[in-house]
Design a protein around this motif. Structure first.
Motif, PDB file in Angstrom:
ATOM      1  N   ARG A 196     -69.117  21.989  16.746  1.00 15.79           N
ATOM      2  CA  ARG A 196     -69.356  23.112  17.660  1.00 15.79           C
ATOM      3  C   ARG A 196     -68.053  23.855  17.940  1.00 15.79           C
ATOM      4  O   ARG A 196     -68.040  25.093  18.046  1.00 15.79           O
ATOM      5  CB  ARG A 196     -69.990  22.606  18.952  1.00 15.79           C
ATOM      6  N   GLY A 197     -66.943  23.122  18.047  1.00 14.96           N
ATOM      7  CA  GLY A 197     -65.655  23.766  18.261  1.00 14.96           C
ATOM      8  C   GLY A 197     -65.265  24.661  17.094  1.00 14.96           C
ATOM      9  O   GLY A 197     -64.754  25.767  17.294  1.00 14.96           O
ATOM     10  N   LYS A 198     -65.503  24.184  15.863  1.00 10.75           N
ATOM     11  CA  LYS A 198     -65.201  25.003  14.686  1.00 10.75           C
ATOM     12  C   LYS A 198     -66.074  26.246  14.640  1.00 10.75           C
ATOM     13  O   LYS A 198     -65.608  27.342  14.295  1.00 10.75           O
ATOM     14  CB  LYS A 198     -65.394  24.169  13.416  1.00 10.75           C
ATOM     15  N   ALA A 199     -67.348  26.080  14.983  1.00 14.20           N
ATOM     16  CA  ALA A 199     -68.254  27.234  14.982  1.00 14.20           C
ATOM     17  C   ALA A 199     -67.804  28.271  16.002  1.00 14.20           C
ATOM     18  O   ALA A 199     -67.839  29.482  15.739  1.00 14.20           O
ATOM     19  CB  ALA A 199     -69.677  26.774  15.282  1.00 14.20           C
ATOM     20  N   GLN A 200     -67.353  27.809  17.163  1.00 13.96           N
ATOM     21  CA  GLN A 200     -66.884  28.733  18.184  1.00 13.96           C
ATOM     22  C   GLN A 200     -65.604  29.435  17.739  1.00 13.96           C
ATOM     23  O   GLN A 200     -65.426  30.640  17.966  1.00 13.96           O
ATOM     24  CB  GLN A 200     -66.619  27.969  19.493  1.00 13.96           C
ATOM     25  N   GLN A 201     -64.722  28.711  17.063  1.00 13.27           N
ATOM     26  CA  GLN A 201     -63.490  29.301  16.557  1.00 13.27           C
ATOM     27  C   GLN A 201     -63.803  30.388  15.521  1.00 13.27           C
ATOM     28  O   GLN A 201     -63.188  31.463  15.523  1.00 13.27           O
ATOM     29  CB  GLN A 201     -62.605  28.238  15.947  1.00 13.27           C
ATOM     30  N   THR A 202     -64.771  30.126  14.677  1.00 15.38           N
ATOM     31  CA  THR A 202     -65.175  31.115  13.671  1.00 15.38           C
ATOM     32  C   THR A 202     -65.723  32.364  14.338  1.00 15.38           C
ATOM     33  O   THR A 202     -65.430  33.490  13.937  1.00 15.38           O
ATOM     34  CB  THR A 202     -66.235  30.512  12.729  1.00 15.38           C
ATOM     35  N   ARG A 203     -66.571  32.178  15.366  1.00 16.46           N
ATOM     36  CA  ARG A 203     -67.131  33.329  16.079  1.00 16.46           C
ATOM     37  C   ARG A 203     -66.031  34.142  16.743  1.00 16.46           C
ATOM     38  O   ARG A 203     -66.071  35.374  16.759  1.00 16.46           O
ATOM     39  CB  ARG A 203     -68.153  32.864  17.115  1.00 16.46           C
TER      40      ARG A 203
END
Length: 453
Positions: free
Chosen positions: A441-448
């Motif tokens: 979830r942290g990686k997905a948020q960083q991508t967003r």
């Protein structure tokens, strides 16, 4: 004046005067045409602007045979109710969705609520005369079936009572158990479940009911909690790859809480659920359980009272849905996570870190709505997190649903008593699984965050 200045006095004369008059009239006509065009474009119509909103958010309930008191399928249905609709949507009373959009998590599955823009469209439509508009602009009508009143979609199985229970015309709260053998021949894993009264008569007298799965009536006559219905409740849709096992031979017990309404009433209820394909075993077990129960309610007459309850997560968990439960004096309820954080410079616990997850700031006893979180924002909580439930009750005359503001109220199961807890749906996670989910979830948020908007 500008044209005359540009032409100058040397060009003054009848011909120029005629030319100037023609230009002036043309400019005025163009301006008027632009104003009329803008006026037409700025006024919404039912066919083009309002009907699509009603189809998405209103017509499931507002149609013949459904639970709402009037149909909103056609312009002829809607026009007499235009001002009432404007008031209800402006106050966010309809469609029923009372989660606070300014607090905590605001992204949910199957959210029927209107956007600010949609509310503005309806308001402008009503204020400008509630015009029908061009019938050619109407969207194709929605097609409904008998299954459209199930929030979970068409159930794979529907369990009903073999015969109605006859409720007397008058009397105190009536609580009765009805055991049903559905004849399940094989194990099944449930992915979504919903309970509700079976007809309009039953809707009027059912305060709430619960269903329990009973695998062996002799060893465990109570069984395992399955699902609950309360007035206005939708269904429970479990997270991906999560389910609940029904073993072959299991029976269903309906525990009914009924209120008489002045006439003898046959009562029937039903349980619907969708299952995973045969042979598919979900990885996670889906639970729905009480959290924050407070049985020592103290609500003085004429007062607003606050009560707090707590539940400690024994393992890491993914919370998938939140549903407050109070009675007529319920005013608001919030769910907060108190994290088991430890300061970096010490093995001893530091100041607790808290996060408000969700609030229903305008609780309505007529709508016990389950609010299912969107998968990408559903709370991921570490083991040891304390789920803090705060409930507020309004026992004043300002609460129009209050049966008696002059009476002290405590906790209890009767309709005139009060409750304060939340139904919370969740799946427990092993530590490695929890850590992987947090990292993903942290990686997905960083991508967003890095994606240009």
């Amino acid at each position: 004046m500008v044209i005359k200045q540009l032409l100058g006095t040397r060009f003054a004369g009848p011909a120029v005067a005629t030319l100037f008059a023609g230009l002036t009239i043309g400019v005025v006509q163009l301006a008027a045409l632009g104003q009329d065009s803008g006026k037409v474009q700025s006024q919404p119509t039912f066919a083009k602007d309002v009907a699509p909103i009603l189809q998405r958010s209103c017509q499931t309930c507002h149609r013949p045979g459904a639970i709402a008191p009037m149909s909103l399928l056609t312009y002829q249905d809607v026009r007499p109710w235009a001002r009432s609709i404007r008031q209800r949507v402006t106050n966010r009373e309809m469609p029923p969705w009372y989660i606070d959009k300014n607090v905590g998590i605001t992204k949910f599955k199957d959210d029927p609520s209107l956007t600010d823009e949609e509310i503005a469209t309806i308001t402008k439509w009503v204020d400008s005369g509630a015009a029908m508009g061009d019938p050619a602009d109407m969207p194709p009508p929605r097609e409904f079936s008998g299954y459209d009143q199930w929030h979970i979609g068409k159930p794979d199985y529907i369990v009903t009572m073999p015969k109605p229970y006859i409720l007397a015309a008058n009397g105190p709260d009536n609580i009765v158990d009805v055991l049903v053998d559905p004849g399940f021949k094989e194990d099944m894993y449930v992915m979504a479940v919903e309970s509700k009264p079976a007809d309009a008569q039953s809707f009027k007298v059912v305060h709430h009911f619960t269903t329990n799965m009973i695998e062996d009536p002799e060893e465990d006559p109570v069984g395992l909690f399955f699902n609950e219905y309360a007035l206005g409740k939708n269904g429970d849709i479990f997270p991906p790859n999560s389910g609940r096992l029904i073993k072959a031979g299991s029976k269903i017990n309906f525990n009914l809480h009924l209120n008489s309404r002045g006439e003898q009433t046959p009562v029937s209820v039903q349980l619907g659920f969708k299952v995973f394909p045969k042979g598919v075993v979900p990885k996670y077990v889906a639970f729905t359980q009480h959290m924050g129960d407070n049985n020592e309610l103290d609500i003085p007459a004429g007062a607003i009272a606050r009560h707090d309850g707590y539940f400690r997560l024994p393992k890491a968990a993914l919370l998938s849905a939140f549903q407050p439960h109070m009675h007529n004096r319920g005013k608001a309820m919030c769910m907060e996570a108190i994290y088991p954080d430890v300061r970096a410079d010490s093995a001893r616990p530091g100041p607790a870190r808290t996060e408000t997850l969700s609030c229903v700031s305008n609780y309505q006893f007529g709508w016990h709505i389950t609010y299912p979180y969107a998968d990408d924002v559903a709370p991921l909580l570490p083991a040891g997190t304390i789920v803090h439930i705060t409930g507020w009750h309004d026992n004043t005359a300002a609460n129009k649903y209050n049966p008696n503001p002059n009476t002290w109220v405590g906790g209890g199961a009767r309709s005139i008593d009060e409750m304060s807890f939340a139904w919370v749906s969740l799946t427990y996670l092993e530590q490695d699984d929890y850590t992987q989910r947090v990292q993903a979830r942290g990686k997905a948020q960083q991508t967003r965050n890095q994606t240009p908007k």
